[in-house]
Enzyme design. Sequence first.
Site, PDB file in Angstrom:
ATOM      1  N   CYS A   1     -44.884 -14.737 -23.109  1.00 35.36           N
ATOM      2  CA  CYS A   1     -44.232 -13.870 -22.126  1.00 35.36           C
ATOM      3  C   CYS A   1     -44.841 -12.469 -22.166  1.00 35.36           C
ATOM      4  CB  CYS A   1     -42.729 -13.815 -22.396  1.00 35.36           C
ATOM      5  SG  CYS A   1     -41.790 -12.848 -21.193  1.00 35.36           S
TER       6      CYS A   1
ATOM      7  N   CYS B   1     -34.651 -17.471 -24.034  1.00 34.30           N
ATOM      8  CA  CYS B   1     -33.832 -17.081 -22.888  1.00 34.30           C
ATOM      9  C   CYS B   1     -33.616 -18.200 -21.889  1.00 34.30           C
ATOM     10  CB  CYS B   1     -34.432 -15.864 -22.200  1.00 34.30           C
ATOM     11  SG  CYS B   1     -36.112 -16.109 -21.577  1.00 34.30           S
TER      12      CYS B   1
END
Length: 389
Positions: A130, A226
Amino acid sequence: MSRVVLAMSGGVDSSVAAHLLTQAGHEVIGVFMRHGEASASACRIQTDDASDLNPLGLPVLGGVSTSTGKRADHKQGCCSATDAADARRVAMSMDIPFYSLDLQEDFRRIVDYFVDDYLNARTPNPCVKCNNWIKFGTLFDYADGVDADYVATGHYARMSEGVTGRQLRRGLDDSKDQSYALFGIGRERLSRMMLPVGDYEKSQIREIAASLGLGVSEKKDSQEICFVTQGHHSDFVKSRRPDMVGTTAGEIVTLDGKVVGEHDGFEAYTVGQRKGLGVALGKPKFVVRIEPETRRVVLGDAEDLLAPGLTADEANWLIDPAELPDQVSVQIRYNGRPHAARVLVDESDPNRFEVVFADPQKAVAPGQAAVVYDGERVLGGGWIVRPSH
């Protein structure tokens, strides 16, 4: 004064980063990145005013329509309605322009990587990807679109000036250091990175937030993946690849080949795992190897996890690899410590290297990052292919 795009997650670190940047005289643009699996419902945009659009057509984050602002499973992840509201509230209190960037399409690449790695008997690290692809990847494209000089985040790491240019270093708070997760950032982008909280202890950051009345001073750190919003990560993998259900099931065996049990899918296991093995052998056993070809999960004792070194590929170097010191340290997991080692870069392919540890290390897991340090400085790293034997 420089224009800085700041990734604002709604947490205490990025909130205080906004304060530190504005206090230093920078023009800050806050960006909330909508990229979780629950983004569409948790971070919905509500705006009817065309003037809310910036030059890239990104709407200002408006109100969030949920009754509780919490994820139904109560996991502490990112991109919840609470996070969106907290980030917006902090930006408003500092009079910072605030935008929501819809990165769900980009984020599918990370989800696919996560799923594919587990199905190839590797242990992925989506947070590192990410940072590489989104926070210090796509966000730079956005920064260019608004003529920003820098991109900043709330990571606990530091930037410093060196003889050969900007350097990435470990954060001052050793217990919170996140430099490991930033090794994959392009070398050319170091000159445009800002990491304001890296020069502080976490306790200081919380104190600053409390003194400013930001309302996030005691907010818990995000601990979950997440996009895995409920259940075990293997359940998520199966939900994304229903055609693979049952095809990864197999035997649990010991190092000598003795079958001691069966498993429903090797994606539920990782090298070094001790709990949740589904077998009782009278003494602690660990996953020492996962064999996707045979679908076997291989168990052994703690000493069987030791490896003298490793092979890594997909290297990203923040220095010229020819300038690597003879003695460095290498960190092989996010919450681990760097260990003394030598790094041997493949002369024919600088994207591949070998690590030889001064002392054998436990649980060298394929798929995890091997990050190379010279003291506090990050020199680069790569992705573990296999441990040495």
